[in-house]
Design a protein around this motif. Sequence first.
Motif, PDB file in Angstrom:
ATOM      1  N   THR A 203       1.071  -1.223  -0.146  1.00  0.00           N
ATOM      2  CA  THR A 203       0.407   0.082  -0.159  1.00  0.00           C
ATOM      3  C   THR A 203       0.915   1.444  -0.496  1.00  0.00           C
ATOM      4  O   THR A 203       1.794   1.015   0.173  1.00  0.00           O
ATOM      5  CB  THR A 203      -0.776  -0.226   1.560  1.00  0.00           C
ATOM      6  N   ASP A 204       0.012   2.369  -0.870  1.00  0.00           N
ATOM      7  CA  ASP A 204       0.927   3.532  -0.239  1.00  0.00           C
ATOM      8  C   ASP A 204       0.560   4.084   0.779  1.00  0.00           C
ATOM      9  O   ASP A 204       0.309   3.629   2.061  1.00  0.00           O
ATOM     10  CB  ASP A 204       0.580   4.744  -1.998  1.00  0.00           C
ATOM     11  N   ASN A 206      -1.195   6.376   1.379  1.00  0.00           N
ATOM     12  CA  ASN A 206      -2.833   6.544   2.135  1.00  0.00           C
ATOM     13  C   ASN A 206      -3.901   5.474   2.655  1.00  0.00           C
ATOM     14  O   ASN A 206      -5.111   5.288   3.104  1.00  0.00           O
ATOM     15  CB  ASN A 206      -3.436   7.553   1.189  1.00  0.00           C
ATOM     16  N   TYR A 208      -4.084   3.339   0.306  1.00  0.00           N
ATOM     17  CA  TYR A 208      -4.376   2.873  -0.776  1.00  0.00           C
ATOM     18  C   TYR A 208      -3.689   1.908  -1.912  1.00  0.00           C
ATOM     19  O   TYR A 208      -2.100   1.297  -1.272  1.00  0.00           O
ATOM     20  CB  TYR A 208      -4.164   3.450  -1.927  1.00  0.00           C
ATOM     21  N   LEU A 210      -1.463  -0.842  -3.573  1.00  0.00           N
ATOM     22  CA  LEU A 210      -0.909  -0.564  -5.081  1.00  0.00           C
ATOM     23  C   LEU A 210      -0.787  -2.642  -5.470  1.00  0.00           C
ATOM     24  O   LEU A 210      -0.816  -2.323  -6.738  1.00  0.00           O
ATOM     25  CB  LEU A 210       0.235  -0.663  -4.997  1.00  0.00           C
ATOM     26  N   THR A 243     -10.195  -4.760  -7.114  1.00  0.00           N
ATOM     27  CA  THR A 243     -10.527  -4.194  -5.581  1.00  0.00           C
ATOM     28  C   THR A 243     -12.439  -4.078  -6.094  1.00  0.00           C
ATOM     29  O   THR A 243     -12.653  -4.392  -6.830  1.00  0.00           O
ATOM     30  CB  THR A 243     -10.428  -2.934  -5.546  1.00  0.00           C
ATOM     31  N   THR A 268     -12.018  -2.503  -0.809  1.00  0.00           N
ATOM     32  CA  THR A 268     -11.762  -0.961   0.001  1.00  0.00           C
ATOM     33  C   THR A 268     -12.608   0.138   0.195  1.00  0.00           C
ATOM     34  O   THR A 268     -14.125  -0.548  -0.406  1.00  0.00           O
ATOM     35  CB  THR A 268     -10.928  -0.452  -1.422  1.00  0.00           C
ATOM     36  N   THR A 272     -12.899   1.134  -5.551  1.00  0.00           N
ATOM     37  CA  THR A 272     -12.142   1.042  -6.118  1.00  0.00           C
ATOM     38  C   THR A 272     -10.733   1.631  -5.908  1.00  0.00           C
ATOM     39  O   THR A 272     -10.286   0.782  -4.736  1.00  0.00           O
ATOM     40  CB  THR A 272     -12.057   2.546  -6.750  1.00  0.00           C
ATOM     41  N   ARG A 273      -9.494   1.524  -6.505  1.00  0.00           N
ATOM     42  CA  ARG A 273      -8.122   0.913  -6.019  1.00  0.00           C
ATOM     43  C   ARG A 273      -7.644   2.617  -5.513  1.00  0.00           C
ATOM     44  O   ARG A 273      -6.588   2.798  -4.751  1.00  0.00           O
ATOM     45  CB  ARG A 273      -7.256   1.036  -7.611  1.00  0.00           C
ATOM     46  N   ASN A 274      -8.469   3.500  -6.114  1.00  0.00           N
ATOM     47  CA  ASN A 274      -7.656   4.687  -5.821  1.00  0.00           C
ATOM     48  C   ASN A 274      -8.853   5.326  -4.113  1.00  0.00           C
ATOM     49  O   ASN A 274      -9.828   6.084  -4.085  1.00  0.00           O
ATOM     50  CB  ASN A 274      -8.677   6.349  -6.273  1.00  0.00           C
ATOM     51  N   SER A 275      -8.321   4.095  -3.232  1.00  0.00           N
ATOM     52  CA  SER A 275      -9.802   4.121  -2.111  1.00  0.00           C
ATOM     53  C   SER A 275      -8.918   3.466  -0.733  1.00  0.00           C
ATOM     54  O   SER A 275      -7.811   2.071  -0.890  1.00  0.00           O
ATOM     55  CB  SER A 275     -11.171   3.767  -2.055  1.00  0.00           C
ATOM     56  N   LYS A 276      -9.378   3.589   0.854  1.00  0.00           N
ATOM     57  CA  LYS A 276      -8.007   3.127   1.543  1.00  0.00           C
ATOM     58  C   LYS A 276      -9.305   1.586   1.694  1.00  0.00           C
ATOM     59  O   LYS A 276     -10.056   1.192   1.138  1.00  0.00           O
ATOM     60  CB  LYS A 276      -8.947   3.610   3.154  1.00  0.00           C
TER      61      LYS A 276
END
Length: 639
Positions: A203-204, A206, A208, A210, A243, A268, A272-276
């Motif tokens: 994860t990054d 945030n 999120y 990866l 995700t 998540t 989506t992948r842009n979510s925790k």
Amino acid sequence: MKNTIAERIQDFLKEFPPFSMLKKEELLMISAQIRVLYLEKGTVVFKQDQKCHDEFYIVREGAIGLYRTTDNEQNLVDICDAGDLFGLRIMIIKKDYRMSAKADEESIVYAIPSSIFKPFIDENKEVNKFLLETFAAHARNYYTETEKGNRIDNTISIDTARDLSTLRTISYRKKPLICKPTAIVKDIALQMNAHKANSIVVTDENKYPLGIITDSDLRAKIATGLFPATSLVTEIMTAPVKTYSKKLTVAEAQIALIKNNISHLCITKDGTRNSKLAGVFSNHDLLVSFGNNPSVLIKEIKRVKKIQRLRYIRKQVERLLQTYLEQDIPTMHILNLISEINDALVVRTIEISLEEMPSPPPVKFSFLVLGSQGRREQLLITDQDNAIVFEDVGKEEYQSTQAYFLELARKITKSLHTIGFEYCPAEMMASNPRWCMSVSEWKTQFTDWMTTPTEESTLLSSIFFDFQSVYGDESMVNELSDVVFDGVNKSNRFLALLGVSALQKPSPLGFFKQFLVEQNGEHKDTFDIKTRAMMVLIDSARILTLYHNLKGINNTLLRYEKLAELEPNNKELFESCAKAFRVLLKFRARQGLIHKDSGRFIKLNTLSKNDKLRLKRCFRPIRDIQEVLRVRFQLKTLM
């Protein structure tokens, strides 16, 4: 002119399937063609390998035994009581008889011409279905448990499992292992091993997701030498990840795993992948969701960190039990599998409870399960019956040692209650000081029960003498077994008093063969299948096992199997007791699953006539096994 005999026959037949499915005029026409057979005890109706008669039969009064001869040995397959059909081969396959039928006592049997009844089979699907099921039930009886066991499949096909459960949302791992993109493969492998995890999410900052690394990635990329263990995780991770949201259903998750040819999904916050990252769902979790493989469930139990998760798994066990019952899996196979899962649940509960204690146990101990779980006969969750025995300590240390184990027991019993095992109303649990003692104290207790028996001690003995260690030092438990058998060898009076208790159990049937129900209380007008039927068979097997000094055999079915070997003259009775107990176990389990309870108290108005007949057939050996106890221990003089 009225045919009085035909009308009497009609009045009897209309109470039993498949005749109850016919119209009044149809049944009267059939009744007028029936032959009435008066059979003395021992009279043969037909013989094995004999050509089929042109009629089949129903028992009016008495009992007809069905026998299968193998290697010149005649074995009882089934007993047909009032309302039971037999000799159905003429109606189904018209081949020679595979069994013999003989009157086990003075009997009246109706012989029904096949030519008269056949048109009703062709025209009435319910009649057809009933006859096929009855024929199949008799046919199954002369296959051994082992032979049936060869056809067992421990998994359920997706088609079988496709019910409402696939539409519920998934249960995923809410605290998956995570690492930063700068982590080294060797370090995350050690982390996965320490936590017994099969995946880790990269994860990054945030949180999120990866990418993801699984056991298979480590095998395929590191163990083969394609990448060194010093590589960055980003070099071997699978990316991008797939995700989904928390609302993903079991069916959707299954499709996603198959469609993408992957073993893990990332859950998540918004899907989506842009979510925790919220969790991970794997192929393993999918199998657990279906609850279709006992080995998968046991593996899952061993990995669980929270008691609430164990409750979820125990619910899955009920679904597994339901499927086994529907597939008519042999009883011993079901008992063994469910017992292994129950034991695993208790063991994991104890392990978690020990982790919560401020210090390790001061001495060795053993956690015992008692009653039905001790006999490995607990298919449905019932009350807790358990105890703790701990190593002997000095007098000055006893109180503090017992206090430690009482605190541990409170954590265990509370957690078992959370899983679904109700507290014992009589407090026969390890959290009670009476059931949490040292080896010497337990030996004294057992000796007191046996040398100065009371009504309470007789009841307690019937529970505690079916103990089994599921965790800890088994040597102490073996010492307790030695005390029990030593006490029995010194005096048969204790066994006699246990026998009196078995004889005093309330009867299942009244004088006119009607079910006897509870007369008052919470369960008024229900039939207590445990007390009125099962307990006599359980108690009798235990008493006779103690009488023969058979150590290490707690299960009722295995006890009767061993007793049949030791007493050839009573072999037929013991086999009948075992068969009855198998049916009662499954019957109670089915009732419990239907009504979402223990299955003990049955509302008779919810049973079909066929179910009632099946139950009544199980009561026959109860009277006979009680007579064995009465004669062997001369119980008339004690009652």
